[in-house]
Write a protein that holds these residues in place. Structure first.
Motif, PDB file in Angstrom:
ATOM      1  N   GLY A  46      38.051  25.688  39.740  1.00 41.74           N
ATOM      2  CA  GLY A  46      37.772  25.285  41.125  1.00 41.74           C
ATOM      3  C   GLY A  46      38.831  25.830  42.080  1.00 41.74           C
ATOM      4  O   GLY A  46      38.527  26.250  43.198  1.00 41.74           O
ATOM      5  N   GLN A  47      40.102  25.851  41.613  1.00 39.58           N
ATOM      6  CA  GLN A  47      41.179  26.372  42.467  1.00 39.58           C
ATOM      7  C   GLN A  47      41.069  27.882  42.596  1.00 39.58           C
ATOM      8  O   GLN A  47      41.262  28.440  43.668  1.00 39.58           O
ATOM      9  CB  GLN A  47      42.538  25.995  41.879  1.00 39.58           C
ATOM     10  N   THR A  48      40.761  28.542  41.483  1.00 40.87           N
ATOM     11  CA  THR A  48      40.602  30.002  41.521  1.00 40.87           C
ATOM     12  C   THR A  48      39.510  30.358  42.522  1.00 40.87           C
ATOM     13  O   THR A  48      39.679  31.253  43.360  1.00 40.87           O
ATOM     14  CB  THR A  48      40.226  30.525  40.114  1.00 40.87           C
ATOM     15  N   GLU A  49      38.389  29.650  42.434  1.00 40.83           N
ATOM     16  CA  GLU A  49      37.283  29.949  43.357  1.00 40.83           C
ATOM     17  C   GLU A  49      37.718  29.721  44.806  1.00 40.83           C
ATOM     18  O   GLU A  49      37.378  30.502  45.696  1.00 40.83           O
ATOM     19  CB  GLU A  49      36.059  29.085  43.015  1.00 40.83           C
ATOM     20  N   ARG A  50      38.482  28.662  45.058  1.00 40.59           N
ATOM     21  CA  ARG A  50      38.917  28.395  46.439  1.00 40.59           C
ATOM     22  C   ARG A  50      39.849  29.497  46.949  1.00 40.59           C
ATOM     23  O   ARG A  50      39.821  29.834  48.130  1.00 40.59           O
ATOM     24  CB  ARG A  50      39.573  27.009  46.534  1.00 40.59           C
ATOM     25  N   LEU A  51      40.665  30.066  46.060  1.00 40.95           N
ATOM     26  CA  LEU A  51      41.557  31.157  46.491  1.00 40.95           C
ATOM     27  C   LEU A  51      40.745  32.427  46.790  1.00 40.95           C
ATOM     28  O   LEU A  51      41.017  33.135  47.766  1.00 40.95           O
ATOM     29  CB  LEU A  51      42.627  31.430  45.426  1.00 40.95           C
ATOM     30  N   LEU A  52      39.724  32.699  45.967  1.00 43.02           N
ATOM     31  CA  LEU A  52      38.856  33.853  46.238  1.00 43.02           C
ATOM     32  C   LEU A  52      38.121  33.640  47.567  1.00 43.02           C
ATOM     33  O   LEU A  52      37.992  34.567  48.380  1.00 43.02           O
ATOM     34  CB  LEU A  52      37.858  34.068  45.090  1.00 43.02           C
ATOM     35  N   LEU A  53      37.686  32.401  47.792  1.00 43.29           N
ATOM     36  CA  LEU A  53      36.994  32.087  49.055  1.00 43.29           C
ATOM     37  C   LEU A  53      37.915  32.276  50.259  1.00 43.29           C
ATOM     38  O   LEU A  53      37.493  32.743  51.317  1.00 43.29           O
ATOM     39  CB  LEU A  53      36.485  30.640  49.026  1.00 43.29           C
ATOM     40  N   GLN A  54      39.193  31.922  50.063  1.00 41.79           N
ATOM     41  CA  GLN A  54      40.174  32.087  51.139  1.00 41.79           C
ATOM     42  C   GLN A  54      40.279  33.563  51.538  1.00 41.79           C
ATOM     43  O   GLN A  54      40.276  33.905  52.714  1.00 41.79           O
ATOM     44  CB  GLN A  54      41.523  31.565  50.625  1.00 41.79           C
ATOM     45  N   ARG A  55      40.346  34.449  50.527  1.00 43.59           N
ATOM     46  CA  ARG A  55      40.429  35.890  50.815  1.00 43.59           C
ATOM     47  C   ARG A  55      39.139  36.387  51.460  1.00 43.59           C
ATOM     48  O   ARG A  55      39.148  37.223  52.348  1.00 43.59           O
ATOM     49  CB  ARG A  55      40.694  36.698  49.527  1.00 43.59           C
ATOM     50  N   LEU A  56      38.023  35.861  50.998  1.00 44.25           N
ATOM     51  CA  LEU A  56      36.722  36.298  51.520  1.00 44.25           C
ATOM     52  C   LEU A  56      36.578  35.867  52.986  1.00 44.25           C
ATOM     53  O   LEU A  56      36.107  36.634  53.830  1.00 44.25           O
ATOM     54  CB  LEU A  56      35.616  35.662  50.660  1.00 44.25           C
ATOM     55  N   SER A  57      37.047  34.667  53.267  1.00 48.62           N
ATOM     56  CA  SER A  57      36.968  34.167  54.632  1.00 48.62           C
ATOM     57  C   SER A  57      37.840  35.037  55.548  1.00 48.62           C
ATOM     58  O   SER A  57      37.484  35.294  56.700  1.00 48.62           O
ATOM     59  CB  SER A  57      37.405  32.706  54.597  1.00 48.62           C
ATOM     60  N   ALA A  58      38.964  35.539  55.007  1.00 44.80           N
ATOM     61  CA  ALA A  58      39.858  36.401  55.810  1.00 44.80           C
ATOM     62  C   ALA A  58      39.165  37.700  56.216  1.00 44.80           C
ATOM     63  O   ALA A  58      39.550  38.315  57.201  1.00 44.80           O
ATOM     64  CB  ALA A  58      41.139  36.689  55.024  1.00 44.80           C
ATOM     65  N   VAL A  59      38.155  38.128  55.437  1.00 46.36           N
ATOM     66  CA  VAL A  59      37.437  39.356  55.816  1.00 46.36           C
ATOM     67  C   VAL A  59      36.080  39.002  56.449  1.00 46.36           C
ATOM     68  O   VAL A  59      35.207  39.852  56.589  1.00 46.36           O
ATOM     69  CB  VAL A  59      37.262  40.339  54.622  1.00 46.36           C
ATOM     70  N   GLY A  60      35.940  37.753  56.823  1.00 41.90           N
ATOM     71  CA  GLY A  60      34.773  37.345  57.624  1.00 41.90           C
ATOM     72  C   GLY A  60      33.481  37.139  56.840  1.00 41.90           C
ATOM     73  O   GLY A  60      32.403  37.166  57.415  1.00 41.90           O
ATOM     74  N   ILE A  61      33.590  36.911  55.512  1.00 45.12           N
ATOM     75  CA  ILE A  61      32.364  36.662  54.731  1.00 45.12           C
ATOM     76  C   ILE A  61      32.393  35.226  54.200  1.00 45.12           C
ATOM     77  O   ILE A  61      33.400  34.785  53.628  1.00 45.12           O
ATOM     78  CB  ILE A  61      32.226  37.674  53.572  1.00 45.12           C
ATOM     79  N   ARG A  62      31.290  34.540  54.393  1.00 45.63           N
ATOM     80  CA  ARG A  62      31.162  33.178  53.866  1.00 45.63           C
ATOM     81  C   ARG A  62      29.905  33.099  53.028  1.00 45.63           C
ATOM     82  O   ARG A  62      28.850  33.547  53.471  1.00 45.63           O
ATOM     83  CB  ARG A  62      30.992  32.182  55.017  1.00 45.63           C
ATOM     84  N   PRO A  63      29.991  32.523  51.827  1.00 45.06           N
ATOM     85  CA  PRO A  63      28.765  32.349  51.038  1.00 45.06           C
ATOM     86  C   PRO A  63      27.802  31.405  51.758  1.00 45.06           C
ATOM     87  O   PRO A  63      28.233  30.505  52.477  1.00 45.06           O
ATOM     88  CB  PRO A  63      29.254  31.701  49.738  1.00 45.06           C
ATOM     89  N   GLU A  64      26.522  31.649  51.580  1.00 44.38           N
ATOM     90  CA  GLU A  64      25.516  30.713  52.108  1.00 44.38           C
ATOM     91  C   GLU A  64      25.241  29.723  50.983  1.00 44.38           C
ATOM     92  O   GLU A  64      24.525  30.022  50.029  1.00 44.38           O
ATOM     93  CB  GLU A  64      24.251  31.487  52.491  1.00 44.38           C
ATOM     94  N   TRP A  65      25.869  28.556  51.059  1.00 44.52           N
ATOM     95  CA  TRP A  65      25.729  27.528  50.024  1.00 44.52           C
ATOM     96  C   TRP A  65      24.360  26.860  50.135  1.00 44.52           C
ATOM     97  O   TRP A  65      23.699  26.966  51.171  1.00 44.52           O
ATOM     98  CB  TRP A  65      26.821  26.466  50.144  1.00 44.52           C
TER      99      TRP A  65
END
Ligand SMILES: Cc1cc2nc3c(=O)[nH]c(=O)nc-3n(C[C@H](O)[C@H](O)[C@H](O)COP(=O)(O)OP(=O)(O)OC[C@H]3O[C@@H](n4cnc5c(N)ncnc54)[C@H](O)[C@@H]3O)c2cc1C
Length: 376
Positions: free
Chosen positions: A109-128
């Motif tokens: 769960g933490q690994t995924e949150r860190l990947l999400l943090q980097r993804l958010s920095a490049v302006g991409i958000r998953p559509e949950w």
């Protein structure tokens, strides 16, 4: 935006595989669309895939995730293997040469949150909460039906469709990929315990109970995971400190399955959607991230049709290794467990044994990524 980077790419699944692929594509100028039927990343209390190996850290350097992971993950400096409480073998991971330790522990769960943090920095958000319901049309021109949380349906015609949607992959099923394999007889049980104080998280321990096995793995500074083939394993735990709470409990059977090809037309599979196996050796999530990084690179090179032929041999090798390790761990025959207990103390004296074991744990027993200079 170049002609190739303008292609529409739909990634089904925002687990570690889908997130890593989106990051690798984004840093090369692509804007993939990422959908997941889950409401968000893996729950923080479910440690799931704990091991992050050196190969994954090498692969995730360029997208900026490695630095974040290293700041939070725990180095595993020793593997201890014992039988009925008697220490048989210690493998010192400090003997591994390279910029990283062979393996670190960080809850999924933490690994995924860190990947999400980097993804958010490049302006991409998953559509949950967006469910891939169906894929129709030809695999060269897939037609995807998405169901949104409000019940609305959407039809998407991506140039490239990637199924990173886990072991029960809807993309795999809809696009006619076979998934042959089998399940092993043993059932595995696990529990994570949080303690009243910090505990030693520098090592992994495997204790053969003959029959059965009890493993101890670090989750974070005050939490350990215990995993066993014995249902009442919790009575056998020698807790290192006062227990505050059991934070997670689960059980699972292990299947060994992989697709026969990882692509058909413009549809590609990565991670658990393409292969499932035992957690022995902590290869599952790491192999999925590796698939993702290779696919990201190949798409950017216009060589995605090489993906399956490059990845299938790696998948088969890793499945073979994890099956061998799982068979070894789950031996029941008293004659064989006796031989195992006699042989294990001799292993460190076999030239090359420690180096081979550490290469395996580090994930560096598969071909290095050609796009990273000097990668191991
Ligand atoms: C108890 C346990 C312990 C483990 N320990 C380890 C370990 O120590 N080390 C290790 O490397 N691995 C371990 N694993 C395996 C690891 O969890 C998986 O290999 C890893 O999560 C696979 O990542 P993935 O992104 O391919 O798939 P998943 O993490 O399963 O993600 C799938 C994604 O697809 C989405 N999805 C699914 N269906 C649809 C659909 N129809 N439409 C849209 N989205 C969809 C989901 O919402 C999710 O976002 C463990 C697994 C378990 C269960």
């Amino acid at each position: 935006m170049g002609e190739r980077t303008g292609r529409s790419i739909l990634i089904a699944g925002a687990g570690p595989t889908g997130l890593a692929l989106a990051l690798e594509l984004a840093r090369r100028g692509y804007r993939p669309r990422l959908v997941a039927n889950a409401p968000g990343p893996a729950p923080i209390n479910e440690s799931r895939a704990l091991g992050i190996n050196a190969r994954t850290l090498t692969l995730l350097e360029a997208c900026g995730a490695t630095a974040l992971i290293l700041a939070e993950a725990r180095r595993l400096t020793e593997f201890k293997i014992s039988s009925a409480g008697k220490l048989l073998l210690t493998i010192d991971t400090e003997k591994f040469r390279g910029p990283y330790c062979p393996i670190y522990a960080l809850p999924q769960g933490q690994t995924e949150r860190l990947l999400l943090q980097r993804l958010s920095a490049v302006g991409i958000r998953p559509e949950w909460s967006t469910h891939l319901q169906a894929v129709s049309g030809d695999v060269r021109n897939p037609i995807v039906t998405l169901l949104h949380v409000n019940g609305g349906a959407e039809t998407v015609l991506p140039d490239v469709l990637i199924g990173a949607d886990g072991a029960h992959s809807a993309v795999r099923k809809a696009c006619g990929f076979a998934f042959p394999g089998d399940a092993i007889e043993s059932r595995f049980f696990l529990a994570d315990y949080r303690y009243a104080q910090q505990v030693d998280t520098s090592f992994v321990q495997m204790n053969f109970l003959n029959p059965g096995v009890l493993g101890r793995l670090p989750v974070c500074e005050d939490t350990l995971r215990y995993v066993s083939t014995i249902e009442d394993f919790e009575t056998r735990i020698d807790h290192p400190a006062t227990v505050l709470e059991r934070t997670w409990k689960s059980d699972f059977t292990i299947s060994f399955r992989h697709v026969e090809t990882m692509s058909r037309g413009n549809v590609f599979l990565a991670g658990d959607a393409a292969h499932v196996h035992s957690p022995a050796g902590a290869r599952g999530m790491n192999l999925g991230i590796e698939d993702a990084c290779w696919l990201g690179w190949l798409i950017s090179e216009g060589r995605e049709q090489d993906y399956s032929s490059l990845r299938m041999p790696v998948v088969k090798t890793v499945l073979k290794e994890t099956r061998r390790n799982t068979t070894f761990i789950t031996l029941k025959n008293p004659l064989l467990t006796g031989v195992r207990a006699r042989l294990m103390p001799l292993l460190n004296s076999i030239p090359g044994f420690t180096a081979a074991a550490l290469r395996n744990v580090s994930g560096q027993d598969t071909p290095p990524p050609p796009w990273i200079p000097d990668a191991r």
